[in-house]
Design a protein around this motif. Sequence first.
Motif, PDB file in Angstrom:
ATOM      1  N   ASP A  26       1.339 -12.691 -10.021  1.00 18.24           N
ATOM      2  CA  ASP A  26       1.144 -11.309  -9.575  1.00 18.24           C
ATOM      3  C   ASP A  26       1.144 -10.391 -10.789  1.00 18.24           C
ATOM      4  O   ASP A  26       2.046 -10.444 -11.631  1.00 18.24           O
ATOM      5  CB  ASP A  26       2.235 -10.890  -8.591  1.00 18.24           C
ATOM      6  CG  ASP A  26       2.103 -11.601  -7.256  1.00 18.24           C
ATOM      7  OD1 ASP A  26       0.999 -12.092  -6.960  1.00 18.24           O
ATOM      8  OD2 ASP A  26       3.114 -11.658  -6.521  1.00 18.24           O
ATOM      9  N   ALA A  59      -9.900 -10.991  -6.338  1.00 17.23           N
ATOM     10  CA  ALA A  59      -8.621 -10.626  -5.721  1.00 17.23           C
ATOM     11  C   ALA A  59      -8.853 -10.117  -4.308  1.00 17.23           C
ATOM     12  O   ALA A  59      -9.555  -9.125  -4.117  1.00 17.23           O
ATOM     13  CB  ALA A  59      -7.911  -9.554  -6.559  1.00 17.23           C
ATOM     14  N   GLU A  60      -8.278 -10.840  -3.332  1.00 12.24           N
ATOM     15  CA  GLU A  60      -8.376 -10.438  -1.922  1.00 12.24           C
ATOM     16  C   GLU A  60      -9.832 -10.185  -1.522  1.00 12.24           C
ATOM     17  O   GLU A  60     -10.146  -9.191  -0.857  1.00 12.24           O
ATOM     18  CB  GLU A  60      -7.514  -9.200  -1.665  1.00 12.24           C
ATOM     19  CG  GLU A  60      -6.029  -9.463  -1.894  1.00 12.24           C
ATOM     20  CD  GLU A  60      -5.172  -8.223  -1.636  1.00 12.24           C
ATOM     21  OE1 GLU A  60      -5.742  -7.116  -1.531  1.00 12.24           O
ATOM     22  OE2 GLU A  60      -3.940  -8.387  -1.553  1.00 12.24           O
TER      23      GLU A  60
END
Length: 573
Positions: A26, A59-60
Amino acid sequence: MAPAKVVRGGTLVQAVASYHEVELPDLVPGTGHEIVLQHLGGFRPANRAWLPLGAYLRAEGEIIELPALPAGVTQGDLPPGEMPDLRIVPPVTRWSPVGGQVSVTGFVSDSDDFEPVVQLAERTGLGPFLIPDGLPLIQEVDGQLATEAYRLNITESGVSLAASSESGRFYGAITLLTLLHTHEGQLPLGEIEDAPRFEWRGQHLDCARHFFEPSTIKRLMDLMALLKMNRFHWHFADDEAFRVEVESVPELWQKTAFRGEGELLPGLFGGGPRAGGTYSLDDVAEIIAHGQALNIGTLPEIEVPAHSYGMAKVLPGLRDDADTGAETSVQGYPENVLSPASDQTWEVLGQLSAEVAGLFPLGLIHLGCDELPDGAWDGSPAIDALKKREGLSSRDDVQGWTMARLAGQLAENGHSPVAWEEAARGSNGGIGHGAILQSWSGQGPGIDAARAGYDIIMSPAQHVYLDMAHSAETDDWGASWAAFIPLEETINWSPVPSGAEDIADRIIGVEGCFWAEFTTSDQQIEPMLAPRILGVASKAWDIRDSLTGESLRGLARAYLPIFDSMNWVTALR
C-alpha cells in the motif's frame, strides 16, 4: 530491455521477457516508494535505455501512466575532422580536379529523366534541383559503363552526365545534388568517375518491436537514396508482432497489432498501456513504390523457426502440445520456436511466405532463422519422430532441414530466400537453394558460409548495428551487447577481411541494422542513425575503402546542412 528480478520494493507477480508486473505494498500519499530491479542473464544496464520504460500503475481497475523518463540520444559535439577535397558520401571512385569552381544554385535540363531527384530534393528541403536559369545539365549514354556507374564532367559552362542506365543517371544526379549543398553552391571543376563496390547496399529497420509510421519509413528511404543505398530490409515480424495485414492468416496481425492492457501480449519493451499498429496492403504498396522511385528494393522478413512467440500464441497448433522442453530465448521468451513436425506449421508458413513474397517485386524474402534457443525441441516427441524419419541428430539439423524445405517451396514459385547466418547450419548443409545469408554476429560465420558456397551480406554487429550506443557513457542511449559504436567504428573494418580474399566474390554487400527494443518514438531513430549511417554507406559503395576516421568526421560536418534541411536530428554536431 531484458528479464529481471525484483531486488526490493515489491513482489514480481508476472514476467514475459522485458515486461514485468510488480505488486506493490500500500502506497502512502506524498511519500516516495522505491523499486529496485536487477537484469538477469548477465545483462548489465549500460545507460538510460536500460531503465524501466513505459511504466504505469494498475490500481482498482484504473490505469495511471507514470511520467516518462528522458528518452533518446543526448546530442554531443562532433570532434574535429579532416575535410576531403570532394565532400560526398560515399566517396567517389575517381576524382580528377582541374582547379577552380563554378557558382551554382541549380541545374537546367529539358529531360524528364531527373524527376525522381527533383521530387527527392523537394521532399528533403534540398531543392530545387532544376531551375530555369541553372547550370546546363546534359545527358550522355555510354554503354561501356556498368549498370550503376556514372561519369560527371563539371565545367564552368555546364555539366555532362554519362551513364548506361536509369540507376547510373540517378546516382550521378544525386552526386550533383549533394555537392550543391556540401560545397555551398560552389561546385569544384573536374571529372568524377564512380561505381559501387557492392550490389547490395542496405539498411534494416525493426518495425516489430516498435511500430514506425509509414511516413518515417519513407523518410529513411529518402536518406538512404542520398547515400546511394539500394536495399531496405523491412523487419515487420518477430516475437512481439506481425504487422503486415496479410489476407492468408489475418488473425496473425489482428491479434498482435497492439500490445498492452487487454491485448494478447503485454506492454513489452516500454510499450506502456498500449502501443502498436499495422501496415495495410496499401501502405505496403506505397512503401515499395516510394523505394522503387529511389532505386531501392524492399526486402520483407518473416521469422522462422524461432522469434515466433506471438505467432505461437495466436496459433498454438504451430507447436507440439506434448513438448515438455523449457527453451527460453535470449530475450526471455518461453516457447517461441515453431514445430516443423506440425502439419499446421507447414500450412501456415506456406500460405504466409507465399503471400508475403508475392507482395514484394524484389523477388526475395528473408526467412529469419536467427537465435534458436538452447534446448529447442528437446522435449518434443513429434520432433524426435521427425529426426528419426529424416536422419537428423541435432537441433541445428532440424533447423537446417526446416529452412531447406521452406526455401524449396518458395523456389518452386520463383522466389529466392535470404536468411541470417545460422541458416547455414545442419548436417544437410543448411538452407541451400541459392540463399543469400546475412552475417550478423561477426564476420567469421559469413566467411565460413561463403566458403560453403553461399553469397553473403556483411552486417557485423560490432560495426553496423546502429541500435548500439555510441559510447560507454551512462547518459548515452542504446544497446551494448555487441559493442559501443562511435562514428569511426562504422568504417574500422573490411567487408572482405584479410585472409579471406578467396571468398571476395561471395561477398555481395553490406547492410546496417537497427533493432528497436528500446525505441519508444519514431524520432529516436534519427540520432542513432545519423551520422553513423554515413560510414555504413561508405563501406557498401567505396571500392577504394578510402575513408579514415578523420575524413569521416569531416564529411559528417559537411553533411550537417543536409541533415538540417531534412529536419533530421543528428547525434553529433
